[in-house]
Scaffold this active site. Structure first.
Site, PDB file in Angstrom:
ATOM      1  N   TRP A   1      74.949  38.987  61.335  1.00 16.20           N
ATOM      2  CA  TRP A   1      76.352  39.347  61.195  1.00 16.20           C
ATOM      3  C   TRP A   1      76.579  40.855  61.214  1.00 16.20           C
ATOM      4  O   TRP A   1      77.695  41.308  61.446  1.00 16.20           O
ATOM      5  CB  TRP A   1      76.920  38.784  59.880  1.00 16.20           C
ATOM      6  CG  TRP A   1      76.128  39.127  58.661  1.00 16.20           C
ATOM      7  CD1 TRP A   1      75.220  38.329  58.029  1.00 16.20           C
ATOM      8  CD2 TRP A   1      76.153  40.359  57.914  1.00 16.20           C
ATOM      9  NE1 TRP A   1      74.671  38.990  56.950  1.00 16.20           N
ATOM     10  CE2 TRP A   1      75.223  40.228  56.853  1.00 16.20           C
ATOM     11  CE3 TRP A   1      76.862  41.558  58.043  1.00 16.20           C
ATOM     12  CZ2 TRP A   1      74.996  41.246  55.927  1.00 16.20           C
ATOM     13  CZ3 TRP A   1      76.640  42.572  57.132  1.00 16.20           C
ATOM     14  CH2 TRP A   1      75.720  42.418  56.091  1.00 16.20           C
TER      15      TRP A   1
ATOM     16  N   CYS B   1      69.087  46.886  58.987  1.00 15.92           N
ATOM     17  CA  CYS B   1      67.657  46.796  58.671  1.00 15.92           C
ATOM     18  C   CYS B   1      66.970  48.145  58.862  1.00 15.92           C
ATOM     19  O   CYS B   1      65.886  48.371  58.324  1.00 15.92           O
ATOM     20  CB  CYS B   1      66.986  45.731  59.533  1.00 15.92           C
ATOM     21  SG  CYS B   1      67.238  45.955  61.304  1.00 15.92           S
TER      22      CYS B   1
ATOM     23  N   ARG C   1      75.212  54.435  58.125  1.00 16.25           N
ATOM     24  CA  ARG C   1      75.584  53.697  59.325  1.00 16.25           C
ATOM     25  C   ARG C   1      75.817  52.230  58.965  1.00 16.25           C
ATOM     26  O   ARG C   1      75.039  51.622  58.252  1.00 16.25           O
ATOM     27  CB  ARG C   1      74.469  53.807  60.363  1.00 16.25           C
ATOM     28  CG  ARG C   1      74.754  53.107  61.677  1.00 16.25           C
ATOM     29  CD  ARG C   1      73.527  53.125  62.559  1.00 16.25           C
ATOM     30  NE  ARG C   1      73.774  52.504  63.848  1.00 16.25           N
ATOM     31  CZ  ARG C   1      72.836  51.898  64.569  1.00 16.25           C
ATOM     32  NH1 ARG C   1      71.590  51.855  64.134  1.00 16.25           N
ATOM     33  NH2 ARG C   1      73.135  51.341  65.724  1.00 16.25           N
TER      34      ARG C   1
ATOM     35  N   LYS D   1      73.127  31.290  68.820  1.00 20.89           N
ATOM     36  CA  LYS D   1      73.724  30.890  67.555  1.00 20.89           C
ATOM     37  C   LYS D   1      74.076  32.149  66.770  1.00 20.89           C
ATOM     38  O   LYS D   1      73.219  32.794  66.185  1.00 20.89           O
ATOM     39  CB  LYS D   1      72.742  30.016  66.760  1.00 20.89           C
ATOM     40  CG  LYS D   1      73.402  29.118  65.695  1.00 20.89           C
ATOM     41  CD  LYS D   1      73.964  29.858  64.517  1.00 20.89           C
ATOM     42  CE  LYS D   1      72.894  30.475  63.655  1.00 20.89           C
ATOM     43  NZ  LYS D   1      73.504  31.244  62.488  1.00 20.89           N
ATOM     44  N   PRO D   2      75.359  32.557  66.764  1.00 19.73           N
ATOM     45  CA  PRO D   2      75.747  33.743  65.985  1.00 19.73           C
ATOM     46  C   PRO D   2      75.836  33.415  64.501  1.00 19.73           C
ATOM     47  O   PRO D   2      75.905  32.244  64.105  1.00 19.73           O
ATOM     48  CB  PRO D   2      77.123  34.092  66.555  1.00 19.73           C
ATOM     49  CG  PRO D   2      77.673  32.781  67.020  1.00 19.73           C
ATOM     50  CD  PRO D   2      76.497  31.970  67.495  1.00 19.73           C
ATOM     51  N   ALA D   3      75.838  34.448  63.678  1.00 23.14           N
ATOM     52  CA  ALA D   3      75.990  34.267  62.233  1.00 23.14           C
ATOM     53  C   ALA D   3      77.345  33.639  61.929  1.00 23.14           C
ATOM     54  O   ALA D   3      78.356  33.939  62.582  1.00 23.14           O
ATOM     55  CB  ALA D   3      75.867  35.611  61.521  1.00 23.14           C
TER      56      ALA D   3
ATOM     57  N   GLY E   1      67.050  38.651  61.604  1.00 18.64           N
ATOM     58  CA  GLY E   1      67.532  38.254  60.289  1.00 18.64           C
ATOM     59  C   GLY E   1      66.497  38.563  59.228  1.00 18.64           C
ATOM     60  O   GLY E   1      65.618  39.408  59.410  1.00 18.64           O
ATOM     61  N   SER E   2      66.563  37.848  58.137  1.00 18.73           N
ATOM     62  CA  SER E   2      65.691  38.141  57.001  1.00 18.73           C
ATOM     63  C   SER E   2      64.269  37.683  57.257  1.00 18.73           C
ATOM     64  O   SER E   2      64.015  36.743  58.022  1.00 18.73           O
ATOM     65  CB  SER E   2      66.230  37.455  55.746  1.00 18.73           C
ATOM     66  OG  SER E   2      66.015  36.053  55.809  1.00 18.73           O
TER      67      SER E   2
ATOM     68  N   GLU F   1      65.649  45.201  50.589  1.00 20.11           N
ATOM     69  CA  GLU F   1      66.713  45.889  51.324  1.00 20.11           C
ATOM     70  C   GLU F   1      67.970  45.974  50.460  1.00 20.11           C
ATOM     71  O   GLU F   1      68.454  44.962  49.940  1.00 20.11           O
ATOM     72  CB  GLU F   1      67.031  45.154  52.619  1.00 20.11           C
ATOM     73  CG  GLU F   1      65.970  45.306  53.689  1.00 20.11           C
ATOM     74  CD  GLU F   1      66.365  44.625  54.991  1.00 20.11           C
ATOM     75  OE1 GLU F   1      66.441  45.311  56.014  1.00 20.11           O
ATOM     76  OE2 GLU F   1      66.580  43.398  54.972  1.00 20.11           O
TER      77      GLU F   1
ATOM     78  N   GLU G   1      62.795  40.011  64.701  1.00 18.25           N
ATOM     79  CA  GLU G   1      63.218  41.318  64.181  1.00 18.25           C
ATOM     80  C   GLU G   1      63.711  41.048  62.776  1.00 18.25           C
ATOM     81  O   GLU G   1      64.813  40.533  62.581  1.00 18.25           O
ATOM     82  CB  GLU G   1      64.300  41.925  65.082  1.00 18.25           C
ATOM     83  CG  GLU G   1      64.465  43.434  64.879  1.00 18.25           C
ATOM     84  CD  GLU G   1      65.458  43.768  63.790  1.00 18.25           C
ATOM     85  OE1 GLU G   1      65.000  44.044  62.650  1.00 18.25           O
ATOM     86  OE2 GLU G   1      66.660  43.768  64.057  1.00 18.25           O
ATOM     87  N   LEU G   2      62.887  41.386  61.782  1.00 16.67           N
ATOM     88  CA  LEU G   2      63.103  40.931  60.418  1.00 16.67           C
ATOM     89  C   LEU G   2      63.491  42.086  59.500  1.00 16.67           C
ATOM     90  O   LEU G   2      64.046  43.079  59.939  1.00 16.67           O
ATOM     91  CB  LEU G   2      61.843  40.202  59.934  1.00 16.67           C
ATOM     92  CG  LEU G   2      61.366  39.068  60.854  1.00 16.67           C
ATOM     93  CD1 LEU G   2      60.068  38.457  60.352  1.00 16.67           C
ATOM     94  CD2 LEU G   2      62.438  38.005  61.025  1.00 16.67           C
TER      95      LEU G   2
END
Length: 505
Positions: free
Chosen positions: A178, A312, A306, A202-204, A256-257, A409, A278-279
């Site tokens: 998101w 991330c 930013r 599949k978007p958030a 995502g996470s 994070e 990409e976590l």
């Protein structure tokens, strides 16, 4: 969930609708976005709907389709049926389509930026920048589509020749977050299409509108039916799990996470599916005593603030050499103190809302934990009452390494400063994390800069700069921050299989 007029919604039961204060331009932007699933080149409505909320007010913007597992498999069928024709489409034709998408995004920047701001909260100028960033992925991979290479060489023992070629991996599942709702989609869709792969996106659930708008633009640019399919859902686990288990799916790219990434890796192992991950990140930002302080402060501000800190790549741990720590903190506090906060559509706003109430609660918890462990609040530190999910720019100093925010994070506008004495100490503390996405180093000593950059266990390093993302550069991390790279010359390889053909002569 509550049930209204036979339609499932996901709004709190008994909640009163919030006053809708949107302008005519904002209403028009939201109304312009298709609200259905995009399957096989057609828009499909669903009985259930998923509300999209404005985080700056809490008001409902609209509702979009809420897919079932059967809808998800229909999307995969559309992608699988279109795969052979798309793979056989000339690379130049694929590149031309991507270039048209690049131009269309730039031409539509104002509408797309407003949509993004309304559903996600980032200020409109940042949203404009994200549209330009997303468009650049289509241009970059339009140019890469025609440069897929291979090889030809004689066998060392003679008698045959080796032909090496690259072919599309096949139908690809792309799951996007998101916080950068258009750029992360573009960073996956563009190389997939350039390589000759069809996809299911599949978007958030918090930010589906940017992806739905992008799907419409891609269709107008000439992407054939079934090549790009978009599935919006409030239950991604139920919808994505059958798609991942289906042997027709040959690639998963997820942003995502780390926790969710590990679950997806386990699922993908069952069919040995290709993955890109990409976590999470825990980025250190190191400021040495020979740094240009003005440059370091501006770099830290960019790396931290930013996207309201919801990135991330955000500087999670700012480590400053002792001799300059006080001056650096004073300068950074002065810069953060004047950052205007408000709704992202308001002129001059830099600090917009966080994505939802859970995000605010997390930041509140992390700041409170750091204070209990001895950190000093130099600026901010208290959540803003609603409406909206706002948290002010916050600066903490003397943050101990055992503070919880040093190990997770923050995902908010909180700058946490710790102190180090030696270069070796800085490197050791920077690397003391299971994550390894990005780091930042500020020093005027070139030898030290290169030495430290090479010693850091991260996939990317910003040397005297606070932003590293660029479509022409490989983006990705090591350790628990992910697998594979997006962007750059290697980004398209994530969607290609290498085939060797032995030829007897």
């Amino acid at each position: 969930m509550s049930e209204e007029r036979g339609l499932l919604t996901h709004e709190p039961a008994g909640s009163a609708p919030l006053l809708d204060t949107r302008s005519a331009a904002e209403r028009a932007a939201i109304d312009s976005v298709p609200k259905g699933l995009f399957l096989g080149g057609r828009w499909r409505d669903t009985p259930a709907t998923l509300p999209v909320l404005d985080p700056s007010t809490g008001a409902r913007l609209c509702a979009v389709a809420d897919a079932t597992p059967a809808d998800g498999l229909d999307a995969l069928t559309a992608a699988a049926d279109a795969q052979a024709d798309w793979a056989n489409t000339p690379a130049r034709t694929r590149g031309d389509i991507l270039m048209r998408a690049h131009r269309a995004l730039l031409a539509d920047t104002e509408r797309l930026a407003l949509i993004m701001t309304l559903e996600m909260g980032k200020p409109v100028p940042e949203a404009r920048g994200e549209v330009a960033y997303a468009a650049e992925f289509f241009r970059w991979f339009a140019e890469e589509a025609v440069r897929l290479d291979g090889g030809y060489l004689p066998a060392p023992t003679g008698g045959s020749r080796f032909l090496v070629t690259k072919q599309p991996v096949g139908p690809s599942l792309l799951i996007t977050p998101w916080n950068f709702p258009m750029a992360m989609g573009a960073r996956k869709i563009a190389p997939a299409l350039a390589a000759g792969c069809t996809c299911v996106v599949k978007p958030a659930e918090q930010t589906p509108l940017s992806m739905l708008a992008l799907a419409a633009i891609l269709a107008d640019a000439g992407v054939p039916a079934g090549v790009v399919n978009v599935v919006t859902t409030a239950d991604p686990g139920a919808v994505m799990t059958p798609i991942i288990a289906d042997p027709r799916s040959r690639k998963l790219s997820f942003t995502g996470s780390t926790a969710i990434g590990k679950i997806l890796l386990e699922q993908c192992a069952r069919t040995v599916m290709r993955t890109s991950m990409e976590l999470g990140g825990n980025a250190p930002l190191l400021v040495f005593d020979d740094a240009d302080l003005d440059e370091a402060v501006e770099g830290a501000l960019a790396a931290k603030m930013r996207n309201i800190g919801q990135a991330c790549t955000a500087a999670n741990r700012i480590l400053v050499q002792r001799g300059i720590a006080d001056e650096f903190a004073q300068r950074l506090a002065a810069r953060m103190a004047v950052l205007p906060m408000g709704r992202g559509t308001e002129p001059g706003v830099v600090v917009g809302p966080l994505i939802d109430a859970d995000a605010v609660a997390k930041v509140e918890h992390l700041v409170a934990d750091a204070r209990r462990r001895g950190a000093t609040v130099r600026l901010g530190g208290t959540a803003i009452d609603g409406p909206g999910t706002f948290y002010p720019a916050t600066l903490l100093t003397d943050v101990p390494d055992d503070a919880e925010l040093c190990h997770t994070e923050i995902f908010g506008p909180v700058a946490a400063i710790g102190i180090f004495d030696t270069e070796d100490e800085a490197i050791t503390r920077a690397n003391d994390t299971p994550y390894g996405l990005v780091a930042y180093v500020f020093t005027e000593n070139l030898r030290r800069g290169l030495r430290v950059c090479e010693a850091l266990d991260t996939g990317m390093v910003g040397l005297n700069q606070g932003v590293v993302s660029n479509p022409a550069a490989p983006f990705g991390g090591v350790k628990e921050s992910g697998l594979g790279r997006e962007g750059g010359f290697t980004g398209i390889d994530e969607f290609l299989e290498t085939k060797y053909i032995g030829v007897k002569v």
